[in-house]
Design a protein around this motif. Sequence first.
Motif, PDB file in Angstrom:
ATOM      1  N   ARG A 137       0.942  -1.869  -0.081  1.00 22.50           N
ATOM      2  CA  ARG A 137       0.104  -0.114   0.383  1.00 22.50           C
ATOM      3  C   ARG A 137       0.433   1.149   0.219  1.00 22.50           C
ATOM      4  NH1 ARG A 137      -3.200  -3.223   3.711  1.00 22.50           N
ATOM      5  NH2 ARG A 137      -5.313  -3.847   2.857  1.00 22.50           N
ATOM      6  N   LYS A 140       2.620   1.815  -3.361  1.00 24.30           N
ATOM      7  CA  LYS A 140       1.073   1.931  -4.385  1.00 24.30           C
ATOM      8  C   LYS A 140       1.248   3.711  -3.900  1.00 24.30           C
ATOM      9  CE  LYS A 140      -0.620  -0.534  -6.855  1.00 24.30           C
ATOM     10  NZ  LYS A 140      -0.540  -0.958  -7.822  1.00 24.30           N
ATOM     11  N   LYS A 141       1.415   4.464  -3.255  1.00 26.44           N
ATOM     12  CA  LYS A 141       1.267   5.901  -3.274  1.00 26.44           C
ATOM     13  C   LYS A 141       1.558   6.747  -4.100  1.00 26.44           C
ATOM     14  CE  LYS A 141      -0.376   6.054   1.722  1.00 26.44           C
ATOM     15  NZ  LYS A 141      -0.138   6.331   2.513  1.00 26.44           N
ATOM     16  N   ALA A 149      -7.968   1.463 -10.460  1.00 23.87           N
ATOM     17  CA  ALA A 149      -8.485   1.288  -8.303  1.00 23.87           C
ATOM     18  C   ALA A 149      -8.429   0.290  -8.167  1.00 23.87           C
ATOM     19  CB  ALA A 149      -9.662   1.797  -8.353  1.00 23.87           C
ATOM     20  N   THR A 150      -8.104  -0.130  -6.269  1.00 22.28           N
ATOM     21  CA  THR A 150      -7.306  -1.254  -5.503  1.00 22.28           C
ATOM     22  C   THR A 150      -8.679  -2.451  -5.755  1.00 22.28           C
ATOM     23  OG1 THR A 150      -7.572  -0.200  -3.790  1.00 22.28           O
ATOM     24  CG2 THR A 150      -5.903  -0.513  -5.220  1.00 22.28           C
ATOM     25  N   GLU A 152     -10.384  -2.938  -3.520  1.00 23.99           N
ATOM     26  CA  GLU A 152     -10.594  -3.053  -1.718  1.00 23.99           C
ATOM     27  C   GLU A 152     -11.307  -1.633  -1.552  1.00 23.99           C
ATOM     28  OE1 GLU A 152      -7.890  -2.819   1.457  1.00 23.99           O
ATOM     29  OE2 GLU A 152      -6.274  -0.820  -0.014  1.00 23.99           O
ATOM     30  N   SER A 153     -10.895  -0.707  -2.298  1.00 25.57           N
ATOM     31  CA  SER A 153     -11.221   0.555  -2.183  1.00 25.57           C
ATOM     32  C   SER A 153     -12.227   0.932  -3.413  1.00 25.57           C
ATOM     33  CB  SER A 153     -10.614   1.851  -3.078  1.00 25.57           C
ATOM     34  OG  SER A 153      -9.890   1.197  -4.958  1.00 25.57           O
ATOM     35  N   LEU A 154     -13.265  -0.221  -3.442  1.00 24.08           N
ATOM     36  CA  LEU A 154     -14.265   0.480  -4.402  1.00 24.08           C
ATOM     37  C   LEU A 154     -15.580  -0.429  -3.393  1.00 24.08           C
ATOM     38  CD1 LEU A 154     -13.588  -1.661  -7.295  1.00 24.08           C
ATOM     39  CD2 LEU A 154     -13.711   0.468  -7.367  1.00 24.08           C
ATOM     40  N   LEU A 194      -5.707  -5.416  -2.959  1.00 26.64           N
ATOM     41  CA  LEU A 194      -4.845  -4.630  -3.696  1.00 26.64           C
ATOM     42  C   LEU A 194      -4.747  -5.074  -5.332  1.00 26.64           C
ATOM     43  CD1 LEU A 194      -2.095  -4.317  -1.434  1.00 26.64           C
ATOM     44  CD2 LEU A 194      -4.055  -2.557  -1.215  1.00 26.64           C
ATOM     45  N   GLU A 196      -5.130  -4.074  -8.961  1.00 24.30           N
ATOM     46  CA  GLU A 196      -5.989  -2.770  -9.726  1.00 24.30           C
ATOM     47  C   GLU A 196      -7.120  -3.624 -10.580  1.00 24.30           C
ATOM     48  OE1 GLU A 196      -2.192  -1.332 -11.482  1.00 24.30           O
ATOM     49  OE2 GLU A 196      -2.040   0.238  -9.449  1.00 24.30           O
TER      50      GLU A 196
END
Length: 203
Positions: A137, A140-141, A149-150, A152-154, A194, A196
Amino acid sequence: MDKVAVLSKYLPAEAAPVIAKWIDYFKCEFKISRNRNTKFGDFRPPQKGHHHRISVNYDLNPYAFLVTSVHEFAHLLTWDQHKGRVKPHGQEWKNNFKRMMGPFFEKGVFPADLHHVILRYLENPAASSCSDMDLFRALKKYDKASGAATVESLPLNTLFMLKDGRTFRKENLRRKRYTCLEVDTGRIYLFSPLAEVFPVSSH
């Protein structure tokens, strides 16, 4: 062509001379490779007339490229010391990885947030930076924006697409992975948090 100048396109500039020196010292064939989904880098010991060979994916951000390079050089040093008689990611490799990261901490190469995460990771480095979620993580920043997007972010039930064009719907978290439904087939797949992917607009 000047190694340092070439490496500076892929690494933090202050790290490039160190990696260039290692390439020369170990007589290593260092290749900047195409993207490989299954790995960031690779080490091959000397064989069939070749010297040591290391390859690192060209599309990693500078800090991920550096961590991966050091990871592979630690394999090289461990092979030189033990000639393949120890586990690839055993204690010998871990000790070498920690030691070889030292010059980059001394030079202050990493931003503060990444510096702390890498120090924690080096307490017991894993076989891959991908398998340490905190490090992955943090690295990835620093990726360039790509529209991806990952998982987990959705939000749950979001539709997303893979590079191969297949479309999925995000469902529930099962232990450490998300179950996702492939829309065309109805099959369920497990995705790393994570991974993509590309969100699909509902409009």
